[in-house]
Design an enzyme around this catalytic site. Structure first.
Site, PDB file in Angstrom:
ATOM      1  N   CYS A   1       0.790  -1.190   0.026  1.00 53.05           N
ATOM      2  CA  CYS A   1       0.070   0.102  -0.117  1.00 53.05           C
ATOM      3  C   CYS A   1       0.765   1.305   0.236  1.00 53.05           C
ATOM      4  O   CYS A   1       0.429   2.094  -0.350  1.00 53.05           O
ATOM      5  CB  CYS A   1      -0.834   0.167   1.176  1.00 53.05           C
TER       6      CYS A   1
HETATM    7  P1  NAD Z   1      -9.902  -6.570  -0.239  1.00 54.99           P
HETATM    8  O1  NAD Z   1     -10.862  -5.413   0.299  1.00 54.99           O
HETATM    9  O2  NAD Z   1     -10.261  -7.205  -1.438  1.00 54.99           O
HETATM   10  O3  NAD Z   1      -9.804  -7.736   0.837  1.00 54.99           O
HETATM   11  C1  NAD Z   1      -9.471  -7.341   2.491  1.00 54.99           C
HETATM   12  C2  NAD Z   1     -10.156  -7.972   3.286  1.00 54.99           C
HETATM   13  O4  NAD Z   1     -11.724  -7.969   3.409  1.00 54.99           O
HETATM   14  C3  NAD Z   1     -10.269  -9.634   3.025  1.00 54.99           C
HETATM   15  O5  NAD Z   1     -10.027 -10.315   3.983  1.00 54.99           O
HETATM   16  C4  NAD Z   1     -11.512  -9.840   2.496  1.00 54.99           C
HETATM   17  O6  NAD Z   1     -11.693 -11.257   2.634  1.00 54.99           O
HETATM   18  C5  NAD Z   1     -12.293  -8.858   3.216  1.00 54.99           C
HETATM   19  N1  NAD Z   1     -13.550  -8.717   2.730  1.00 54.99           N
HETATM   20  C6  NAD Z   1     -13.912  -8.476   1.371  1.00 54.99           C
HETATM   21  N2  NAD Z   1     -15.236  -8.360   1.251  1.00 54.99           N
HETATM   22  C7  NAD Z   1     -15.936  -8.302   2.439  1.00 54.99           C
HETATM   23  C8  NAD Z   1     -17.207  -7.939   2.918  1.00 54.99           C
HETATM   24  N3  NAD Z   1     -18.063  -7.773   2.280  1.00 54.99           N
HETATM   25  N4  NAD Z   1     -17.384  -7.734   4.218  1.00 54.99           N
HETATM   26  C9  NAD Z   1     -16.158  -7.856   5.218  1.00 54.99           C
HETATM   27  N5  NAD Z   1     -14.936  -8.101   4.645  1.00 54.99           N
HETATM   28  C10 NAD Z   1     -14.682  -8.410   3.407  1.00 54.99           C
HETATM   29  O7  NAD Z   1      -8.307  -5.941  -0.209  1.00 54.99           O
HETATM   30  P2  NAD Z   1      -7.116  -6.913  -0.624  1.00 54.99           P
HETATM   31  O8  NAD Z   1      -7.130  -7.239  -2.121  1.00 54.99           O
HETATM   32  O9  NAD Z   1      -7.001  -8.227   0.210  1.00 54.99           O
HETATM   33  O10 NAD Z   1      -5.960  -6.031  -0.433  1.00 54.99           O
HETATM   34  C11 NAD Z   1      -5.345  -5.094  -1.189  1.00 54.99           C
HETATM   35  C12 NAD Z   1      -5.839  -3.631  -0.753  1.00 54.99           C
HETATM   36  O11 NAD Z   1      -5.241  -3.697   0.588  1.00 54.99           O
HETATM   37  C13 NAD Z   1      -5.090  -2.673  -1.699  1.00 54.99           C
HETATM   38  O12 NAD Z   1      -6.151  -1.774  -2.068  1.00 54.99           O
HETATM   39  C14 NAD Z   1      -4.020  -2.219  -0.799  1.00 54.99           C
HETATM   40  O13 NAD Z   1      -3.811  -0.856  -0.800  1.00 54.99           O
HETATM   41  C15 NAD Z   1      -4.796  -2.100   0.616  1.00 54.99           C
HETATM   42  N6  NAD Z   1      -3.667  -2.146   1.805  1.00 54.99           N
HETATM   43  C16 NAD Z   1      -3.534  -1.123   2.428  1.00 54.99           C
HETATM   44  C17 NAD Z   1      -2.647  -0.988   3.457  1.00 54.99           C
HETATM   45  C18 NAD Z   1      -2.738   0.189   4.591  1.00 54.99           C
HETATM   46  O14 NAD Z   1      -2.115   0.188   5.504  1.00 54.99           O
HETATM   47  N7  NAD Z   1      -3.084   1.307   3.952  1.00 54.99           N
HETATM   48  C19 NAD Z   1      -1.709  -2.181   3.691  1.00 54.99           C
HETATM   49  C20 NAD Z   1      -1.944  -3.390   2.851  1.00 54.99           C
HETATM   50  C21 NAD Z   1      -3.066  -3.429   1.968  1.00 54.99           C
END
Ligand code: NAD
Length: 476
Positions: free
Chosen positions: A279
């Site tokens: 991120c």
């Molecule tokens: P994602 O939003 O697809 O998933 C994140 C989590 O949310 C997963 O565990 C997923 O199963 C869960 N999830 C999905 N749908 C949901 C729902 N309806 N209700 C509740 N939970 C749900 O994100 P990803 O693809 O796993 O991660 C990538 C993203 O994370 C990128 O945008 C990245 O920038 C961000 N990220 C941010 C940081 C930060 O600290 N700012 C750090 C790492 C990653």
């Protein structure tokens, strides 16, 4: 099948899914139980039941559990690093470094349990005493992304337990392996039944159940903006605390007076290491015109020489993209950038290796404009764009011209510009002559604008989220 952990017991489910190695899709690491609504609800009930007991537990007990877990993680860093590299695809050295970070985070919060303190403040009324103390929030739901499979869970779980909360942990679908290993370590470290629960399974089922359940008092979430918005909307009716860490479009500014070698190294590391799936990745390289061509030439040479390959192959600099969907997204961003006038200066092509994995040669796209899609949306892959600017003022304006605000970097030898940038960059973290990615584990982490919502993660600042403040007045 690797089971769920609910109320101190390992629970199998009727359905399990394979954990696929992105460096070699024929390598299925293990099968992991898939929780449904009823298992998620059972985990929430267990965490709610354990709240009172854990909130009153002695600090020594919490300290010892966190310390035991941290020590085991560090002792097993090579083995856990291997698992992490296999399931997520970052190269082994990066994976071991991530595991080490996770171990140190547990040790840090073991120490924090012994530093819990409040305040005694003089009252405005004669004879009255005022005490300010911190109390646990209650049941904390943890929803984590796939890109840091052990460090992000560690920096949410360790403070949650440290400050006396119980936990329901839902890792990302793609990385159940490290999550399960962490649950196993915590279980054997002596976490009482119900205090820590692991529910692997789909976000739309397990995560959604967590969002809807009023027994969850706080949710700490890291992931995409779209899911973060759902967490926020679902939490308001319950008036629960939320902490959201979402995407980034982090600028790295390179000024004419920069040390070119440092600038190129910052860009290579910040944009492409960990396959750019951070991120905090430096996805926008904003370069002043007098140094532009020299910088781009030197960077293109370095990027072309990066060796993409199997995460466990010692000769690989960069591992695979995490899965087919992410690879398709990366390629789409590159194609649209070219269609909008960007020049693909290096990489950008899918490469074949001995194993069947998602290997993408890091892409450097030059001659881009701030309003192109590649400079507006997060790619989350080994793709960086270059924007040419006149001078520092334009660089700062372009750096801030984004809805994101996680991290920003500047490469310069000027104290004047670095000081100004630290003040005016609209972000939560600023780097001077350092890559935008790569942060310490004992200081606050988080951003501004659409990147983050709620109080900061990590370090002693984590207490803001994982506790509630109580003010007590006493008259003798
Ligand atoms: P994602 O939003 O697809 O998933 C994140 C989590 O949310 C997963 O565990 C997923 O199963 C869960 N999830 C999905 N749908 C949901 C729902 N309806 N209700 C509740 N939970 C749900 O994100 P990803 O693809 O796993 O991660 C990538 C993203 O994370 C990128 O945008 C990245 O920038 C961000 N990220 C941010 C940081 C930060 O600290 N700012 C750090 C790492 C990653």
């Amino acid at each position: 099948m690797k089971p769920l952990l609910i109320n101190g017991a390992w629970v199998t489910t009727s359905h399990a899914t394979g954990n696929i190695n992105p460096s070699d899709v024929s390598d299925v690491i293990d099968e992991y139980a898939q929780a449904g609504r009823s298992e998620a609800q059972a985990a929430i009930a267990a965490a709610a039941d354990a709240c009172e007991m854990w909130s009153r537990s002695g600090l020594q007990q919490r300290h010892d559990i966190l310390q035991c877990a941290g020590q085991e993680i560090l002792a097993r860093k090579d083995e856990l690093g291997n698992l992490l590299a296999r399931e997520e695809g970052k190269i082994l050295s990066e994976a071991i470094a991530e595991v080490t970070r996770a171990g140190r985070i547990f040790l840090f919060y073991a120490g924090e349990t012994l530093r819990l303190r409040g305040e005694v403040i003089a009252s405005v009324r004669p004879g009255v005493g005022v005490e300010v103390t911190r109390e646990p929030v209650g049941v904390v739901g943890i929803i984590a992304p796939w890109n840091f499979p052990i460090a992000i869970p560690a920096w949410k779980i360790a403070p949650a337990l440290c400050y006396g909360n119980t936990v329901v942990f839902k890792p990302a679908e793609l990385v159940p392996g490290c999550a399960w290993a962490l649950a196993d370590i915590l279980h054997r470290s002596g976490v009482p039944a119900g205090v820590f629960n692991l529910v692997t399974g789909p976000g739309a089922v397990v995560g959604q159940t967590m969002l809807e359940d009023a027994r969850i008092d706080a949710i700490t979430f890291t992931g995409s903006q779209a899911t973060g918005d759902r967490v926020a909307a679902a939490s308001l009716p319950h008036q629960r605390k939320i902490q959201l860490e979402m995407g980034g479009k982090n600028p790295l500014v390179i000024l004419d007076d920069a040390d070119l070698e440092i600038a190129v190294q910052c860009a290579v590391d910040g944009a492409f290491f960990s396959t750019g799936q951070r991120c905090t990745a430096s996805s926008r390289l904003i370069v002043t015109e007098r140094v532009h061509d020299r910088f781009v030439g030197a960077l293109a040479e370095r990027v072309s020489a990066l060796r993409v390959g199997h995460a466990l192959d010692a000769s690989s600099d960069i591992g695979p993209v995490v899965d087919a969907a992410q690879l398709a997204q990366d390629l789409d961003h590159i194609a649209v950038a070219r269609a909008q006038g960007g020049v693909l200066r290096a990489g950008g092509e899918v490469v074949e290796r001995e194993t069947n994995g998602y290997f993408l040669q890091p892409a450097l796209v030059t001659e881009t404009h701030p309003d192109m899609r590649i400079n507006r949306e997060e790619v989350f892959g080994p793709v960086a764009s270059v924007v040419r600017v006149r001078d520092y003022d334009e660089a700062l304006a372009v750096a801030n011209d984004t809805e994101f605000g996680l991290c920003a970097g500047i490469c310069t030898t000027s104290l004047k510009y670095s000081s100004d940038f630290k003040k005016k960059a609209q972000v939560g973290m600023v780097m001077v002559n350092l890559p935008t990615a790569g942060v310490d584990y004992h200081v606050p982490f988080g951003g501004s604008k659409r990147s983050s919502y709620g109080s900061r993660e990590q370090g002693s600042y984590a207490a803001e989220f994982f506790t509630r403040v109580k003010t007590a007045y006493t008259s003798p």
